[in-house]
Scaffold this motif. Sequence first.
Motif, PDB file in Angstrom:
ATOM      1  N   ILE A 162      18.498  14.014   4.581  1.00 17.12           N
ATOM      2  CA  ILE A 162      17.534  13.135   5.520  1.00 17.12           C
ATOM      3  C   ILE A 162      16.215  13.510   5.138  1.00 17.12           C
ATOM      4  CG2 ILE A 162      16.749  12.671   7.804  1.00 17.12           C
ATOM      5  CD1 ILE A 162      19.593  13.141   8.971  1.00 17.12           C
ATOM      6  N   VAL A 163      15.936  15.018   5.125  1.00 20.27           N
ATOM      7  CA  VAL A 163      14.510  15.310   4.885  1.00 20.27           C
ATOM      8  C   VAL A 163      13.970  14.980   3.323  1.00 20.27           C
ATOM      9  CG1 VAL A 163      13.204  17.436   4.680  1.00 20.27           C
ATOM     10  CG2 VAL A 163      14.849  17.209   6.697  1.00 20.27           C
ATOM     11  N   TRP A 164      15.049  14.942   2.667  1.00 23.46           N
ATOM     12  CA  TRP A 164      14.836  14.607   1.022  1.00 23.46           C
ATOM     13  C   TRP A 164      14.515  13.183   1.034  1.00 23.46           C
ATOM     14  CZ3 TRP A 164      18.050  11.853  -2.467  1.00 23.46           C
ATOM     15  CH2 TRP A 164      17.399  11.638  -3.644  1.00 23.46           C
ATOM     16  N   GLY A 165      15.267  12.365   1.556  1.00 23.56           N
ATOM     17  CA  GLY A 165      14.949  11.040   1.740  1.00 23.56           C
ATOM     18  C   GLY A 165      13.570  10.690   2.267  1.00 23.56           C
ATOM     19  N   ALA A 166      13.224  11.445   3.292  1.00 25.89           N
ATOM     20  CA  ALA A 166      11.768  11.105   3.613  1.00 25.89           C
ATOM     21  C   ALA A 166      10.654  11.407   2.529  1.00 25.89           C
ATOM     22  CB  ALA A 166      11.435  11.950   5.069  1.00 25.89           C
ATOM     23  N   PHE A 167      11.014  12.458   1.760  1.00 31.25           N
ATOM     24  CA  PHE A 167      10.035  13.115   0.934  1.00 31.25           C
ATOM     25  C   PHE A 167      10.064  11.913  -0.118  1.00 31.25           C
ATOM     26  CE2 PHE A 167       9.312  15.310  -3.193  1.00 31.25           C
ATOM     27  CZ  PHE A 167       8.121  15.842  -2.914  1.00 31.25           C
ATOM     28  N   ALA A 168      11.265  11.436  -0.825  1.00 28.13           N
ATOM     29  CA  ALA A 168      11.314  10.539  -1.792  1.00 28.13           C
ATOM     30  C   ALA A 168      10.783   9.258  -1.415  1.00 28.13           C
ATOM     31  CB  ALA A 168      12.753  10.470  -2.356  1.00 28.13           C
ATOM     32  N   GLY A 169      11.041   8.825  -0.311  1.00 27.49           N
ATOM     33  CA  GLY A 169      10.908   7.545   0.294  1.00 27.49           C
ATOM     34  C   GLY A 169       9.162   7.247   0.422  1.00 27.49           C
ATOM     35  N   THR A 170       8.313   8.460   0.803  1.00 25.72           N
ATOM     36  CA  THR A 170       7.072   8.724   0.618  1.00 25.72           C
ATOM     37  C   THR A 170       6.460   8.091  -0.438  1.00 25.72           C
ATOM     38  OG1 THR A 170       7.020  10.147   2.424  1.00 25.72           O
ATOM     39  CG2 THR A 170       5.100   9.903   1.366  1.00 25.72           C
ATOM     40  N   TYR A 171       6.797   8.878  -1.744  1.00 26.79           N
ATOM     41  CA  TYR A 171       6.418   8.429  -2.976  1.00 26.79           C
ATOM     42  C   TYR A 171       6.840   7.073  -3.497  1.00 26.79           C
ATOM     43  CZ  TYR A 171       4.847  13.424  -3.235  1.00 26.79           C
ATOM     44  OH  TYR A 171       3.748  14.289  -2.942  1.00 26.79           O
ATOM     45  N   VAL A 172       7.870   6.594  -3.177  1.00 25.51           N
ATOM     46  CA  VAL A 172       8.055   5.336  -3.398  1.00 25.51           C
ATOM     47  C   VAL A 172       7.214   4.382  -2.884  1.00 25.51           C
ATOM     48  CG1 VAL A 172      10.208   3.557  -3.045  1.00 25.51           C
ATOM     49  CG2 VAL A 172      10.804   5.712  -3.957  1.00 25.51           C
ATOM     50  N   VAL A 173       7.031   4.456  -1.679  1.00 26.53           N
ATOM     51  CA  VAL A 173       6.092   3.386  -0.916  1.00 26.53           C
ATOM     52  C   VAL A 173       4.673   3.539  -1.548  1.00 26.53           C
ATOM     53  CG1 VAL A 173       4.898   3.138   1.512  1.00 26.53           C
ATOM     54  CG2 VAL A 173       7.541   3.512   1.318  1.00 26.53           C
ATOM     55  N   MET A 174       4.110   4.878  -1.784  1.00 26.16           N
ATOM     56  CA  MET A 174       3.037   5.194  -2.284  1.00 26.16           C
ATOM     57  C   MET A 174       2.598   4.898  -3.680  1.00 26.16           C
ATOM     58  SD  MET A 174       0.865   6.051   0.060  1.00 26.16           S
ATOM     59  CE  MET A 174      -0.710   6.387  -0.916  1.00 26.16           C
ATOM     60  N   PHE A 175       3.657   4.356  -4.617  1.00 27.58           N
ATOM     61  CA  PHE A 175       3.728   4.042  -6.007  1.00 27.58           C
ATOM     62  C   PHE A 175       2.655   2.646  -6.369  1.00 27.58           C
ATOM     63  CE2 PHE A 175       5.137   1.387  -9.550  1.00 27.58           C
ATOM     64  CZ  PHE A 175       5.140   2.373 -10.432  1.00 27.58           C
ATOM     65  N   ALA A 176       2.928   1.873  -5.488  1.00 25.38           N
ATOM     66  CA  ALA A 176       1.846   0.723  -5.781  1.00 25.38           C
ATOM     67  C   ALA A 176       0.286   1.007  -5.315  1.00 25.38           C
ATOM     68  CB  ALA A 176       2.376  -0.608  -5.034  1.00 25.38           C
ATOM     69  N   VAL A 177       0.274   1.634  -4.231  1.00 22.51           N
ATOM     70  CA  VAL A 177      -0.970   2.120  -3.712  1.00 22.51           C
ATOM     71  C   VAL A 177      -1.555   2.876  -4.604  1.00 22.51           C
ATOM     72  CG1 VAL A 177      -2.007   3.440  -1.809  1.00 22.51           C
ATOM     73  CG2 VAL A 177      -0.254   1.725  -1.400  1.00 22.51           C
ATOM     74  N   LYS A 178      -0.981   3.983  -4.996  1.00 26.99           N
ATOM     75  CA  LYS A 178      -1.436   4.950  -6.171  1.00 26.99           C
ATOM     76  C   LYS A 178      -2.115   4.349  -7.373  1.00 26.99           C
ATOM     77  CE  LYS A 178       0.050   9.045  -6.597  1.00 26.99           C
ATOM     78  NZ  LYS A 178       1.175  10.143  -6.958  1.00 26.99           N
ATOM     79  N   PHE A 179      -1.142   3.322  -8.094  1.00 26.25           N
ATOM     80  CA  PHE A 179      -1.549   2.419  -9.069  1.00 26.25           C
ATOM     81  C   PHE A 179      -2.731   1.874  -8.964  1.00 26.25           C
ATOM     82  CE2 PHE A 179      -1.622  -1.268 -11.601  1.00 26.25           C
ATOM     83  CZ  PHE A 179      -1.478  -0.976 -12.973  1.00 26.25           C
ATOM     84  N   VAL A 180      -2.942   1.106  -7.890  1.00 22.65           N
ATOM     85  CA  VAL A 180      -4.155   0.477  -7.741  1.00 22.65           C
ATOM     86  C   VAL A 180      -5.523   1.392  -7.367  1.00 22.65           C
ATOM     87  CG1 VAL A 180      -5.280  -1.166  -6.035  1.00 22.65           C
ATOM     88  CG2 VAL A 180      -3.115  -1.648  -6.629  1.00 22.65           C
ATOM     89  N   LEU A 181      -5.229   2.496  -6.861  1.00 24.93           N
ATOM     90  CA  LEU A 181      -6.375   3.130  -6.371  1.00 24.93           C
ATOM     91  C   LEU A 181      -6.672   4.289  -7.759  1.00 24.93           C
ATOM     92  CD1 LEU A 181      -5.324   5.050  -3.100  1.00 24.93           C
ATOM     93  CD2 LEU A 181      -7.150   3.499  -3.574  1.00 24.93           C
ATOM     94  N   ILE A 182      -5.546   4.615  -8.622  1.00 26.31           N
ATOM     95  CA  ILE A 182      -5.884   5.484  -9.913  1.00 26.31           C
ATOM     96  C   ILE A 182      -6.653   4.342 -10.835  1.00 26.31           C
ATOM     97  CG2 ILE A 182      -4.955   6.122 -11.953  1.00 26.31           C
ATOM     98  CD1 ILE A 182      -2.894   7.491  -9.777  1.00 26.31           C
ATOM     99  N   ASP A 183      -6.279   3.027 -11.006  1.00 23.46           N
ATOM    100  CA  ASP A 183      -6.991   2.011 -11.763  1.00 23.46           C
ATOM    101  C   ASP A 183      -8.379   1.992 -11.478  1.00 23.46           C
ATOM    102  OD1 ASP A 183      -6.831   0.280 -13.954  1.00 23.46           O
ATOM    103  OD2 ASP A 183      -7.131  -1.373 -12.302  1.00 23.46           O
ATOM    104  N   ARG A 184      -8.597   1.777 -10.219  1.00 22.46           N
ATOM    105  CA  ARG A 184      -9.928   1.105  -9.592  1.00 22.46           C
ATOM    106  C   ARG A 184     -10.781   2.238  -9.338  1.00 22.46           C
ATOM    107  NH1 ARG A 184     -10.287  -3.770 -11.146  1.00 22.46           N
ATOM    108  NH2 ARG A 184      -8.098  -4.934 -10.393  1.00 22.46           N
ATOM    109  N   LEU A 185     -10.463   3.610  -9.024  1.00 23.50           N
ATOM    110  CA  LEU A 185     -11.290   4.623  -8.719  1.00 23.50           C
ATOM    111  C   LEU A 185     -11.211   5.838  -9.527  1.00 23.50           C
ATOM    112  CD1 LEU A 185     -10.255   4.665  -4.683  1.00 23.50           C
ATOM    113  CD2 LEU A 185     -12.266   3.462  -5.881  1.00 23.50           C
TER     114      LEU A 185
END
Length: 150
Positions: free
Chosen positions: A115-138
């Motif tokens: 359960i705890v590992w799922g929360a850890f992995a899930g956070t990074y899955v959700v942030m994948f697209a957000v990070k791509f845009v932020l890294i590209d733009r900023l």
Amino acid sequence: MSTARFGRYWHLLSRFAAASVVATAVSQVVFLVSYSLGSPPTASTVLAWLAGAIPNFVLNRRTWGGGGRSALRGEILRFGAISVGTALLAALATHGAEILATSQFPDNRPAQIAIVWGAFAGTYVVMFAVKFVLIDRLVFTGHRQQRRAR
């Protein structure tokens, strides 16, 4: 969006995904080992973040081409802010997941780890697209400045 621009973003996205796979694999192994050995979820998250952030930055700087030596400090600071923000979200998620997991499965350590590992992995899955845009733009803006100079 023009075909050339779409192709550029597809190239960046595929390389970003490959860098993310490497960083995620490193982070996941460190998180699972650390948490399985009894480290608190927040400490495991920080260790995992440290283990994955360095190869993630290096690989993504190669992907975007970085802005040269003079831009390195700013890129590190901006990338670090995004990365630390993601790690903080993961720390909150794993802390909450541990509270939930220990209350629901008090005598089942494998279930708690899952359960705890799922929360850890899930956070990074959700942030994948957000990070791509932020890294590209900023973060790695040198590629746009070089194109404008031509």
